[in-house]
Design a protein around this motif. Structure first.
Motif, PDB file in Angstrom:
ATOM      1  N   UNK B  96       0.816  -1.215   0.000  1.00  0.00           N
ATOM      2  CA  UNK B  96       0.000   0.000   0.000  1.00  0.00           C
ATOM      3  C   UNK B  96       0.847   1.261   0.000  1.00  0.00           C
ATOM      4  N   UNK B  97       0.472   2.209  -0.845  1.00  0.00           N
ATOM      5  CA  UNK B  97       1.034   3.550  -0.681  1.00  0.00           C
ATOM      6  C   UNK B  97      -0.107   4.460  -0.234  1.00  0.00           C
ATOM      7  N   UNK B  98      -0.777   5.163  -1.118  1.00  0.00           N
ATOM      8  CA  UNK B  98      -1.908   5.974  -0.622  1.00  0.00           C
ATOM      9  C   UNK B  98      -3.086   5.078  -0.265  1.00  0.00           C
ATOM     10  N   UNK B  99      -3.217   3.964  -0.971  1.00  0.00           N
ATOM     11  CA  UNK B  99      -4.183   2.944  -0.591  1.00  0.00           C
ATOM     12  C   UNK B  99      -5.550   3.043  -1.224  1.00  0.00           C
TER      13      UNK B  99
END
Lengths: 255, 152
Positions: B96-99
């Protein structure tokens, strides 16, 4: 939510907060939280001197630390996590100085309240951008953690009737090494809230950092793999209606 | 009109027009906001849910087309064997980054793994090509799917 039209127009050179900037202002105020815990509110420093001079003294607190009777440290964050990692890096700043495990620190979204959480660099709009969240938080949030730690140690020393200097903090507890006594933060929170806020606190030396500069699992990841993370589009303030545009099915259509 | 659909094993009766997209029902009527709105035109995959186990774009799925089919969303995917493995791999690999797209990614990946326990790279491409990630987490998504498959 990066606001390009605002970030590109920020007046004057951006300057890093210095120690002298910080000492001019009282960052921390303590009070008894509703649940009998320790609450610290803090002002994050402004990175721009012109804006600072305009209204620094009237700036309302824009972030809060709460230490509850359950020992959990909750930080109410005015900055949005957009994938840049602030919901991990900012807790690391607090946990480092507070001497707690990262998993004990929890973040809450700040509620919509420009008076409390407005970003002065964006003209008071409650906004995140300009890559300034961690830059602005670096010193005051470590200071906040150190202040809370100092007050917890003071409360423990008072209870034990000993010199605070003979105690230290580690993993969410205050220790008195000569006697081996320990007491958890959760048991000290209420008493610590009644201790005076120290005017100066000692920040850890970088060579003593346990968390800062180390890899960490993202604290926001679990909520983003099970659907519980709350994004702006998910917020449901009371009474707010859901609306959408009714679009004409044909080009040039008229009502 | 009153319509009853089965979501995550529970019958839910809602009062909406029959052509209301399933996504709107989930998010706005039932308050299940884990499933995301992205494009509204089945172009991005953020709204992916399972309809009888198949990955489907809920933004273009009229609620009256569902009938007796069973809907599974991100809120309950961890209750399936494939979904639980995918979620664990997602965390292990820090996908996940911003998700924002990840609910849809996980739903597509879970459907893939449930029907194809050992997908090839081509299988992964086929199953995941409709899910867009602006952060560009594609490499970690592929790694996580492979890890989940190996833990079968």
């Amino acid at each position: 939510m990066i606001l390009d039209h605002l970030t590109s127009g920020a007046a004057g050179p951006i300057q890093s907060p210095s120690t002298s900037d910080l000492s001019r202002r009282s960052f921390l105020q303590a009070g008894a939280a509703a649940g009998g815990g320790l609450m610290l509110s803090l002002n994050l420093p402004l990175a721009n001197r012109e804006v600072e001079a305009a209204g620094a003294d009237e700036l309302a607190p824009n972030a809060f630390i709460r230490i509850g009777g359950d020992g959990q440290i909750i930080l109410t964050m005015p900055y949005v996590e957009m994938g840049q990692g602030t919901y991990t890096s900012i807790p690391m700043l607090i946990a480092e100085e507070l001497e707690v495990d990262l998993k004990q620190v929890r973040l809450e979204h700040a509620p919509p309240n420009e008076k409390l959480y407005g970003n002065p660099l964006f003209g008071g709009i409650q906004a995140t951008g300009n890559s300034n969240a961690i830059r602005a938080a670096w010193q005051p949030l470590r200071q906040a953690g150190a202040t809370a730690r100092t007050m917890l140690i003071a409360a423990a020393a008072k209870r034990w009737n000993i010199d605070p200097a003979s105690c230290r903090a580690e993993s969410g507890e205050v220790l008195h090494p000569p006697t081996g006594r320990t007491i958890k933060y959760a048991e000290l929170a209420a008493a610590a809230a009644r201790m005076p806020v120290p005017e100066r606190v000692v920040l850890k030396r970088p060579e003593d950092f346990k968390l800062i500069g180390t890899p960490a699992k993202r604290l926001d990841a679990p909520s983003k793999v099970n659907g519980t993370a709350v994004y702006g589009i998910d917020v449901r303030p009371p009474g707010v209606k859901i609306a959408t545009l009714a679009q004409s099915p044909v080009f040039g259509g008229r009502a | 009109m009153a319509i009853t659909i089965k979501v995550n094993g529970i019958d839910r009766t809602i009062d909406v027009d029959g052509d209301t997209p399933l996504l709107w029902v989930l998010r706005d009527v039932l308050g299940m906001t884990g499933t995301k709105f992205g494009c509204g035109m089945a172009l991005c995959g953020a709204c992916t849910v399972h309809v009888d186990g198949a990955a489907s774009r809920s933004c273009v799925t009229p609620v009256d087309s569902i009938g007796k089919s069973e809907i599974t969303t991100i809120e309950a995917i961890g209750g399936t064997a494939a979904g639980a493995r995918i979620q664990k791999a997602w965390l292990d690999r820090e996908v996940v980054q911003c998700g924002y797209c990840q609910s849809g990614q996980i739903m597509s990946a879970s459907a893939l793994l449930a029907s194809n326990p050992h997908p090839t790279d081509a299988d992964i491409d086929d199953a995941m090509s409709g899910n867009i990630c602006r952060c560009g987490t594609y490499v970690r998504i592929r790694d996580a799917i492979k890890q989940a498959a190996q833990s079968n």
